[in-house]
Design a protein around this motif. Structure first.
Motif, PDB file in Angstrom:
ATOM      1  N   GLY A 128    -105.953 -27.868 -60.237  1.00  0.00           N
ATOM      2  CA  GLY A 128    -104.761 -27.276 -60.828  1.00  0.00           C
ATOM      3  C   GLY A 128    -104.818 -25.766 -60.925  1.00  0.00           C
ATOM      4  N   GLY A 129    -106.010 -25.233 -61.113  1.00  0.00           N
ATOM      5  CA  GLY A 129    -106.160 -23.793 -61.238  1.00  0.00           C
ATOM      6  C   GLY A 129    -105.836 -23.039 -59.973  1.00  0.00           C
ATOM      7  N   ARG A 130    -105.719 -23.766 -58.861  1.00  0.00           N
ATOM      8  CA  ARG A 130    -105.389 -23.107 -57.593  1.00  0.00           C
ATOM      9  C   ARG A 130    -103.888 -22.879 -57.441  1.00  0.00           C
ATOM     10  NH1 ARG A 130    -108.614 -25.985 -52.782  1.00  0.00           N
ATOM     11  NH2 ARG A 130    -107.805 -24.118 -51.742  1.00  0.00           N
ATOM     12  N   VAL A 131    -103.124 -23.440 -58.368  1.00  0.00           N
ATOM     13  CA  VAL A 131    -101.679 -23.212 -58.349  1.00  0.00           C
ATOM     14  C   VAL A 131    -101.390 -21.749 -58.654  1.00  0.00           C
ATOM     15  CG1 VAL A 131     -99.494 -23.764 -59.496  1.00  0.00           C
ATOM     16  CG2 VAL A 131    -101.153 -25.577 -59.023  1.00  0.00           C
ATOM     17  N   LYS A 132    -100.450 -21.162 -57.926  1.00  0.00           N
ATOM     18  CA  LYS A 132    -100.115 -19.756 -58.136  1.00  0.00           C
ATOM     19  C   LYS A 132     -99.095 -19.606 -59.265  1.00  0.00           C
ATOM     20  CE  LYS A 132    -101.217 -18.263 -53.447  1.00  0.00           C
ATOM     21  NZ  LYS A 132    -100.723 -17.629 -52.204  1.00  0.00           N
ATOM     22  N   VAL A 133     -99.159 -18.473 -59.934  1.00  0.00           N
ATOM     23  CA  VAL A 133     -98.277 -18.221 -61.075  1.00  0.00           C
ATOM     24  C   VAL A 133     -96.812 -18.328 -60.665  1.00  0.00           C
ATOM     25  CG1 VAL A 133     -97.562 -16.499 -62.787  1.00  0.00           C
ATOM     26  CG2 VAL A 133     -99.993 -16.760 -62.226  1.00  0.00           C
ATOM     27  N   GLU A 134     -96.478 -17.822 -59.484  1.00  0.00           N
ATOM     28  CA  GLU A 134     -95.085 -17.827 -59.041  1.00  0.00           C
ATOM     29  C   GLU A 134     -94.533 -19.243 -58.874  1.00  0.00           C
ATOM     30  OE1 GLU A 134     -95.244 -15.576 -55.501  1.00  0.00           O
ATOM     31  OE2 GLU A 134     -96.324 -17.106 -54.336  1.00  0.00           O
ATOM     32  N   ALA A 135     -95.410 -20.215 -58.694  1.00  0.00           N
ATOM     33  CA  ALA A 135     -94.960 -21.600 -58.540  1.00  0.00           C
ATOM     34  C   ALA A 135     -94.433 -22.163 -59.869  1.00  0.00           C
ATOM     35  CB  ALA A 135     -96.103 -22.467 -58.027  1.00  0.00           C
ATOM     36  N   LEU A 136     -94.878 -21.596 -60.982  1.00  0.00           N
ATOM     37  CA  LEU A 136     -94.444 -22.062 -62.298  1.00  0.00           C
ATOM     38  C   LEU A 136     -93.118 -21.443 -62.727  1.00  0.00           C
ATOM     39  CD1 LEU A 136     -97.826 -21.798 -64.241  1.00  0.00           C
ATOM     40  CD2 LEU A 136     -96.862 -23.830 -63.169  1.00  0.00           C
ATOM     41  N   TRP A 137     -92.791 -20.292 -62.160  1.00  0.00           N
ATOM     42  CA  TRP A 137     -91.658 -19.502 -62.638  1.00  0.00           C
ATOM     43  C   TRP A 137     -90.314 -20.230 -62.574  1.00  0.00           C
ATOM     44  CZ3 TRP A 137     -89.704 -15.906 -65.498  1.00  0.00           C
ATOM     45  CH2 TRP A 137     -88.460 -15.346 -65.206  1.00  0.00           C
ATOM     46  N   PRO A 138     -89.902 -20.848 -61.453  1.00  0.00           N
ATOM     47  CA  PRO A 138     -88.569 -21.464 -61.399  1.00  0.00           C
ATOM     48  C   PRO A 138     -88.321 -22.505 -62.490  1.00  0.00           C
ATOM     49  CG  PRO A 138     -89.510 -21.295 -59.193  1.00  0.00           C
ATOM     50  CD  PRO A 138     -90.617 -20.965 -60.157  1.00  0.00           C
ATOM     51  N   ALA A 139     -89.273 -23.415 -62.690  1.00  0.00           N
ATOM     52  CA  ALA A 139     -89.092 -24.464 -63.702  1.00  0.00           C
ATOM     53  C   ALA A 139     -89.118 -23.883 -65.105  1.00  0.00           C
ATOM     54  CB  ALA A 139     -90.172 -25.532 -63.561  1.00  0.00           C
ATOM     55  N   TRP A 140     -89.966 -22.866 -65.309  1.00  0.00           N
ATOM     56  CA  TRP A 140     -90.098 -22.255 -66.641  1.00  0.00           C
ATOM     57  C   TRP A 140     -88.816 -21.554 -67.044  1.00  0.00           C
ATOM     58  CZ3 TRP A 140     -90.187 -17.309 -68.864  1.00  0.00           C
ATOM     59  CH2 TRP A 140     -90.781 -17.226 -70.124  1.00  0.00           C
ATOM     60  N   ILE A 141     -88.242 -20.742 -66.147  1.00  0.00           N
ATOM     61  CA  ILE A 141     -87.028 -19.998 -66.487  1.00  0.00           C
ATOM     62  C   ILE A 141     -85.830 -20.954 -66.563  1.00  0.00           C
ATOM     63  CG2 ILE A 141     -86.419 -19.382 -64.109  1.00  0.00           C
ATOM     64  CD1 ILE A 141     -85.950 -17.235 -67.302  1.00  0.00           C
ATOM     65  N   ALA A 142     -85.845 -22.030 -65.771  1.00  0.00           N
ATOM     66  CA  ALA A 142     -84.763 -23.020 -65.844  1.00  0.00           C
ATOM     67  C   ALA A 142     -84.751 -23.687 -67.221  1.00  0.00           C
ATOM     68  CB  ALA A 142     -84.939 -24.069 -64.747  1.00  0.00           C
ATOM     69  N   ALA A 143     -85.941 -23.967 -67.762  1.00  0.00           N
ATOM     70  CA  ALA A 143     -86.034 -24.557 -69.095  1.00  0.00           C
ATOM     71  C   ALA A 143     -85.504 -23.592 -70.148  1.00  0.00           C
ATOM     72  CB  ALA A 143     -87.482 -24.941 -69.402  1.00  0.00           C
ATOM     73  N   LYS A 144     -85.789 -22.309 -69.994  1.00  0.00           N
ATOM     74  CA  LYS A 144     -85.288 -21.309 -70.934  1.00  0.00           C
ATOM     75  C   LYS A 144     -83.756 -21.269 -70.931  1.00  0.00           C
ATOM     76  CE  LYS A 144     -89.127 -19.557 -72.552  1.00  0.00           C
ATOM     77  NZ  LYS A 144     -89.476 -19.712 -73.972  1.00  0.00           N
ATOM     78  N   ARG A 145     -83.160 -21.436 -69.738  1.00  0.00           N
ATOM     79  CA  ARG A 145     -81.705 -21.352 -69.636  1.00  0.00           C
ATOM     80  C   ARG A 145     -81.008 -22.488 -70.379  1.00  0.00           C
ATOM     81  NH1 ARG A 145     -82.669 -20.532 -63.881  1.00  0.00           N
ATOM     82  NH2 ARG A 145     -82.752 -18.297 -63.412  1.00  0.00           N
ATOM     83  N   THR A 146     -81.706 -23.597 -70.595  1.00  0.00           N
ATOM     84  CA  THR A 146     -81.072 -24.740 -71.270  1.00  0.00           C
ATOM     85  C   THR A 146     -80.836 -24.477 -72.747  1.00  0.00           C
ATOM     86  OG1 THR A 146     -83.206 -25.808 -71.760  1.00  0.00           O
ATOM     87  CG2 THR A 146     -82.146 -26.360 -69.671  1.00  0.00           C
ATOM     88  N   ARG A 147     -81.591 -23.557 -73.358  1.00  0.00           N
ATOM     89  CA  ARG A 147     -81.444 -23.356 -74.800  1.00  0.00           C
ATOM     90  C   ARG A 147     -81.303 -21.891 -75.211  1.00  0.00           C
ATOM     91  NH1 ARG A 147     -85.987 -21.728 -77.479  1.00  0.00           N
ATOM     92  NH2 ARG A 147     -87.949 -21.684 -76.327  1.00  0.00           N
ATOM     93  N   CYS A 148     -81.542 -20.970 -74.301  1.00  0.00           N
ATOM     94  CA  CYS A 148     -81.479 -19.538 -74.639  1.00  0.00           C
ATOM     95  C   CYS A 148     -80.194 -18.913 -74.111  1.00  0.00           C
ATOM     96  CB  CYS A 148     -82.688 -18.796 -74.066  1.00  0.00           C
ATOM     97  SG  CYS A 148     -84.273 -19.361 -74.715  1.00  0.00           S
ATOM     98  N   LYS A 149     -79.777 -17.852 -74.762  1.00  0.00           N
ATOM     99  CA  LYS A 149     -78.559 -17.158 -74.368  1.00  0.00           C
ATOM    100  C   LYS A 149     -78.784 -16.370 -73.075  1.00  0.00           C
ATOM    101  CE  LYS A 149     -77.045 -16.884 -79.148  1.00  0.00           C
ATOM    102  NZ  LYS A 149     -76.743 -16.042 -80.301  1.00  0.00           N
ATOM    103  N   LYS A 150     -77.690 -16.175 -72.353  1.00  0.00           N
ATOM    104  CA  LYS A 150     -77.761 -15.528 -71.042  1.00  0.00           C
ATOM    105  C   LYS A 150     -78.344 -14.125 -71.139  1.00  0.00           C
ATOM    106  CE  LYS A 150     -75.060 -14.519 -66.897  1.00  0.00           C
ATOM    107  NZ  LYS A 150     -73.718 -14.555 -66.261  1.00  0.00           N
ATOM    108  N   SER A 151     -78.011 -13.413 -72.202  1.00  0.00           N
ATOM    109  CA  SER A 151     -78.525 -12.051 -72.356  1.00  0.00           C
ATOM    110  C   SER A 151     -80.051 -12.046 -72.416  1.00  0.00           C
ATOM    111  CB  SER A 151     -77.954 -11.398 -73.616  1.00  0.00           C
ATOM    112  OG  SER A 151     -78.228 -12.192 -74.764  1.00  0.00           O
ATOM    113  N   TYR A 152     -80.620 -13.069 -73.075  1.00  0.00           N
ATOM    114  CA  TYR A 152     -82.081 -13.154 -73.194  1.00  0.00           C
ATOM    115  C   TYR A 152     -82.725 -13.559 -71.874  1.00  0.00           C
ATOM    116  CZ  TYR A 152     -86.679 -14.796 -74.702  1.00  0.00           C
ATOM    117  OH  TYR A 152     -88.033 -14.991 -74.834  1.00  0.00           O
TER     118      TYR A 152
END
Length: 377
Positions: free
Chosen positions: A61-85
Motif C-alpha cells: 500500500g505504501g507504494r501508492v502515490k499521493v496523487e492517486a488519493l486526491w480525486p476520491a478525497w476531494i470528491a468526499a469533501k464536496r459532499t459536505r463542504c461549501k464550494k468556497s472551501y
C-alpha cells in the motif's frame, strides 16, 4: 495464516519468503529474508497479530502515490463542504501540495521531510494561514491513507507548525461609523446595518424582504452569498444555523423604505438594476466604493468591510451587552469563541471586577473595624 517458504535467488543464494492472504482474501508474499526466524517473526507481527487486532497494513500500500488519493478525497469533501472551501482546497493542491508531493509514494514520505517543507515555506515568507492550510491538506490525504491501511502512520504527525498572528481589530466609534455611512452614497444603509448588527457581508447580501421583521426590529439570517471564481453562490450561513439579529431604532426609516411595496422574495439589499450586491475590491483599491467612502470620511485606509463587524461588536460591548448576547448576534458557535476573538473589548470588565471586589473588601473591613471598636468600648 502465513507460510514461510525457502527459495533461491538468481545468484543462487538462499532466502525466505512469507506467503499469506490479505484481509480481502487475495494472496501475496513478502520476500528477501535471509533467516527463517526473521521471516517467521515478520509474519507473526505483520500478518497473524495484525489481522487478529484489525491493524493490518498492506506492505504494497505504501507504494501508492499521493496523487492517486486526491480525486476520491476531494470528491468526499464536496459532499459536505461549501464550494468556497473546496475551491480553496483545489487551488492549494494545484499550487503547493500536488507539485511537491503528488508523484511521491506514501511510504517514501518521512516526518522530517515534511517538517523541512514547512520550514521552507516559512522561510519563503508565506503566511502562517497559507502554511497551515497546505500542511492540513497533505495531512488529510495521509490520514485517509492510514484509514485505508495503506500506511501505518501519518508522516505529518507532531510537526512544529507556525502560529497564526491575530490581526489587531480596527474599531470605529459611533461618530466615525455614521460619518463613513454618510460618505457611502446609496450604500449608506448597508454600512449602517453592517456596523450596527455585526452580520457578515455575505449574510447581508443574502437577505430577502421576508427576512425583515419591522415590528420587532429583527433580521433573519437564513443564507450566505459568497463569490467563487466570479460566480455568486447562495449557501447556508457560516455556522449552518439560522439566527436572528436585532437592529437599532435609528434604522427604522431605512428598513421601512427597503421593505414597503416589495415582494417577500425580493432581495433586500440589491444592486442598482437588480441582482445580488458584489463584494468590494481590496481596501486599498481606488476602484472600490469603500476606498472613496473612507477617504472622504477621513478614516484610515486599512479598514475593511469585514471590520464593520468588529465595530458592531465593540459598540454592543460598550452599550453593556453581555457576552452571550454578543455571541448570538454575531453567530459565534460559543461564548468562549466570542471572548477569544474580542478579549480586548472585555478588558474594562476586569477593571469593574477589581473595583467591585475592592468596594466589597472596604465595606467588610469597615464593618469589622466598627465591631472591634464597639467591643473595645
Amino acid at each position: 495464516m502465513a507460510n514461510v517458504v525457502k527459495y533461491r535467488t538468481a545468484k543462487g543464494e538462499n532466502r525466505y519468503r512469507v506467503r499469506y492472504r490479505k484481509p480481502d482474501g487475495t494472496q501475496t508474499d513478502k520476500r528477501g529474508f535471509r533467516r527463517k526466524i526473521d521471516a517467521e517473526n515478520w509474519a507473526a507481527e505483520h500478518v497473524t497479530i495484525a489481522k487478529a487486532t484489525n491493524s493490518y497494513v498492506d506492505p504494497q500500500g505504501g507504494r501508492v502515490k499521493v496523487e492517486a488519493l486526491w480525486p476520491a478525497w476531494i470528491a468526499a469533501k464536496r459532499t459536505r463542504c461549501k464550494k468556497s472551501y473546496t475551491n480553496t482546497l483545489e487551488q492549494e493542491w494545484r499550487v503547493r501540495v500536488g507539485p511537491k508531493w503528488g508523484s511521491r509514494e506514501l511510504s517514501s514520505i518521512s516526518n522530517s521531510e515534511v517538517q523541512e517543507w514547512v520550514a521552507a515555506m516559512s522561510a519563503a515568507g508565506l503566511s502562517a494561514s497559507v502554511i497551515l492550510r497546505a500542511e492540513a491538506l497533505l495531512s488529510g490525504l495521509c490520514r485517509q491513507a492510514v484509514k485505508d491501511r495503506l500506511i501505518g502512520a501519518d508522516p505529518c504527525d507532531d510537526l512544529e507548525l507556525p502560529k497564526k498572528k491575530r490581526k489587531e481589530h480596527r474599531y470605529l466609534s459611533m461618530t466615525e461609523l455614521i460619518r463613513l455611512a454618510e460618505t457611502s452614497g446609496w450604500r449608506r444603509p448597508i454600512v449602517l446595518v453592517l456596523g450596527l448588527t455585526g452580520m457578515r457581508w455575505g449574510e447581508l447580501v443574502g437577505l430577502r424582504v421576508k427576512d425583515a421583521n419591522l415590528e420587532r426590529r429583527r433580521l433573519w439570517i437564513r443564507r450566505n452569498v459568497v463569490e467563487v471564481d466570479g460566480e455568486l453562490v447562495v449557501n447556508t450561513p457560516k455556522s449552518d444555523k439560522w439566527r436572528q439579529v436585532v437592529y437599532p431604532a435609528i434604522l427604522d426609516d431605512d428598513m421601512r423604505s427597503l421593505v414597503d411595496g416589495r415582494k417577500p422574495d425580493d432581495i433586500l439589499f440589491e444592486q442598482p438594476g437588480g441582482g445580488f450586491l458584489r463584494r468590494t475590491h481590496g481596501p486599498k483599491s481606488s476602484s472600490s466604493w469603500f476606498y472613496w467612502a473612507k477617504k472622504h470620511a477621513d478614516i484610515d485606509n486599512e479598514l475593511t468591510v469585514h471590520d464593520l463587524r468588529h465595530t458592531a461588536a465593540s459598540l454592543m460591548v460598550r452599550a453593556g451587552a453581555n457576552v452571550k448576547a454578543v455571541q448570538r448576534q454575531l453567530g459565534h458557535t460559543s461564548a468562549a469563541m466570542t471572548l477569544d476573538v474580542y478579549a480586548d473589548l472585555f478588558d474594562d470588565d476586569l477593571d469593574a471586577v477589581g473595583e467591585a471586589v475592592n468596594a466589597m473588601l472596604l465595606e467588610n473591613v469597615g464593618k469589622m473595624w466598627a465591631k472591634e471598636t464597639s467591643e473595645a468600648a
